[in-house]
Design an enzyme around this catalytic site. Structure first.
Site, PDB file in Angstrom:
ATOM      1  N   ASN A   9       0.869  -1.181   0.000  1.00 17.89           N
ATOM      2  CA  ASN A   9       0.000   0.000   0.000  1.00 17.89           C
ATOM      3  C   ASN A   9       0.904   1.228   0.000  1.00 17.89           C
ATOM      4  OD1 ASN A   9      -1.801   2.045   0.559  1.00 17.89           O
ATOM      5  ND2 ASN A   9      -2.293   1.336   2.636  1.00 17.89           N
ATOM      6  N   LYS A  11       0.017   4.249  -0.232  1.00 18.75           N
ATOM      7  CA  LYS A  11      -0.640   5.411   0.390  1.00 18.75           C
ATOM      8  C   LYS A  11      -0.451   6.650  -0.491  1.00 18.75           C
ATOM      9  CE  LYS A  11      -0.065   3.150   4.795  1.00 18.75           C
ATOM     10  NZ  LYS A  11       0.139   3.239   6.231  1.00 18.75           N
ATOM     11  N   HIS A  93      -9.338   1.105   5.344  1.00 18.04           N
ATOM     12  CA  HIS A  93      -8.054   1.297   6.024  1.00 18.04           C
ATOM     13  C   HIS A  93      -8.262   2.284   7.169  1.00 18.04           C
ATOM     14  CE1 HIS A  93      -3.929   2.496   6.800  1.00 18.04           C
ATOM     15  NE2 HIS A  93      -3.552   1.405   6.150  1.00 18.04           N
ATOM     16  N   GLU A  95      -6.625   4.688   8.129  1.00 17.19           N
ATOM     17  CA  GLU A  95      -6.382   6.094   7.753  1.00 17.19           C
ATOM     18  C   GLU A  95      -7.611   6.685   7.063  1.00 17.19           C
ATOM     19  OE1 GLU A  95      -2.653   5.463   5.712  1.00 17.19           O
ATOM     20  OE2 GLU A  95      -1.736   4.953   7.639  1.00 17.19           O
ATOM     21  N   GLU A 163      -4.985  -4.941  10.964  1.00 19.26           N
ATOM     22  CA  GLU A 163      -3.984  -3.893  11.105  1.00 19.26           C
ATOM     23  C   GLU A 163      -4.213  -3.132  12.409  1.00 19.26           C
ATOM     24  OE1 GLU A 163      -2.178  -2.854   7.048  1.00 19.26           O
ATOM     25  OE2 GLU A 163      -3.807  -1.446   7.441  1.00 19.26           O
ATOM     26  N   GLY A 169       3.040   2.140  10.757  1.00 19.85           N
ATOM     27  CA  GLY A 169       4.047   3.180  10.574  1.00 19.85           C
ATOM     28  C   GLY A 169       4.804   3.547  11.837  1.00 19.85           C
ATOM     29  N   SER A 209       3.837  -2.225  10.286  1.00 17.64           N
ATOM     30  CA  SER A 209       5.283  -2.304  10.507  1.00 17.64           C
ATOM     31  C   SER A 209       5.903  -3.639  10.108  1.00 17.64           C
ATOM     32  CB  SER A 209       5.627  -1.954  11.958  1.00 17.64           C
ATOM     33  OG  SER A 209       5.244  -0.613  12.237  1.00 17.64           O
TER      34      SER A 209
HETATM   35  P1  PGA Z   1       3.185   0.207   7.542  1.00 17.94           P
HETATM   36  O1  PGA Z   1       1.662   0.419   7.043  1.00 17.94           O
HETATM   37  O2  PGA Z   1       3.672  -1.076   6.929  1.00 17.94           O
HETATM   38  O3  PGA Z   1       3.918   1.404   7.038  1.00 17.94           O
HETATM   39  O4  PGA Z   1       3.133   0.132   9.034  1.00 17.94           O
HETATM   40  C1  PGA Z   1       0.800  -0.663   6.915  1.00 17.94           C
HETATM   41  C2  PGA Z   1      -0.534  -0.222   6.375  1.00 17.94           C
HETATM   42  O5  PGA Z   1      -1.020   0.849   6.772  1.00 17.94           O
HETATM   43  O6  PGA Z   1      -1.127  -0.911   5.527  1.00 17.94           O
END
Ligand code: PGA
Length: 249
Positions: A9, A11, A93, A95, A163, A169, A209
């Site tokens: 992803n 983003k 997601h 976010e 997640e 992140g 992560s």
């Molecule tokens: P990350 O994000 O691997 O940067 O922690 C995962 C995600 O939001 O799908």
């Protein structure tokens, strides 16, 4: 047997220059033994689809609108994603849930439209740190699942990504036992709702992560069929480390 899936992803990252990372990935994995999916920003989708043509890598969207078409300035429909070459779409997601106030019923409506358009949907669920510390994780995940996953789901069109919000992140990852507990719970819920056949065929991804250094351990956990990867999917070299670990799992 569930085919394993490494999903990236990007983003809100990536411009034309970033396509070289995808081209490098396409050269390294002309015929990966696991599914590899990259979800770039919508502006790159069409060119990303061209970059992986002839390989088994596919591309996907990061969101779509619940309506099939119409007066929704700035939004993208499921049909447009398909037209641009997408096989899949990430929905719900955290976010999107946080930045755009998406509720479970919004995610469900989007998933219905996406499935009708022939897309595989990666529906994301996950708890906040506060919810985990209050021992509410499984309740939260259960509620998100019943609210966000549509009835028409099958092992083909549904993928669930666990997640934990606090792991995205941040470099923080739940213990392997904690990941296993949630994945076993998700599997049991799917079997109860859709029956054993469908419930067992839906792929479950862990996200938050994931890096080349922790991927092998995470992929050894029961009911983890792959990963949804943010930061470490932006560089072909990092993502390759994760794909390699999944191929060996
Ligand atoms: P990350 O994000 O691997 O940067 O922690 C995962 C995600 O939001 O799908």
């Amino acid at each position: 047997m569930r085919r394993k899936l490494a999903a990236g992803n990007w983003k809100m990252n990536g411009t034309s220059a970033t396509l070289t990372e995808l081209q490098a990935l396409a050269r390294s994995y002309p015929a990966a033994t696991v599914d590899v999916l990259i979800c770039p920003p919508a502006t790159l989708l069409h060119r990303a689809a061209d970059a992986v043509k002839g390989t088994e890598i596919t591309v996907g969207g990061q969101n779509c609108h619940a309506a099939e078409s119409g007066a929704h300035t700035g939004d993208i429909s499921a049909e447009m994603l398909v037209d641009a070459g997408a096989s899949s779409v990430i929905l719900g997601h955290s976010e999107r849930r946080e930045d755009h106030g998406e509720q479970n019923e919004d995610v469900r409506a989007k998933a219905r439209t996406a499935m009708d358009a022939g897309l595989k949907t990666i529906i994301c669920v996950g708890e906040s740190l506060e919810q985990r510390e209050a021992a509410n994780t499984l309740d939260i995940i259960g509620g998100q699942m019943s609210g966000s996953i549509p009835d028409q789901s099958t092992g083909e069109n549904l993928i669930v990504a666990y997640e934990p919000i606090w792991a995205i992140g941040t470099g923080k990852v739940p213990t392997l036992n904690e990941i296993g507990e949630v994945h076993d719970f998700i599997r049991a819920r799917l079997e109860r709702r859709f029956g054993e056949g469908v419930g067992r065929s839906v792929r479950l991804l862990y996200g938050g992560s994931v890096k080349p250094s922790n991927a092998a351990d995470i992929f050894a956990v029961s009911n983890v069929d792959g990963a949804l990867v943010g930061g470490a999917s932006l560089k072909a070299q990092d993502f390759s480390g994760i794909i390699d670990a999944l191929q060996k799992a």
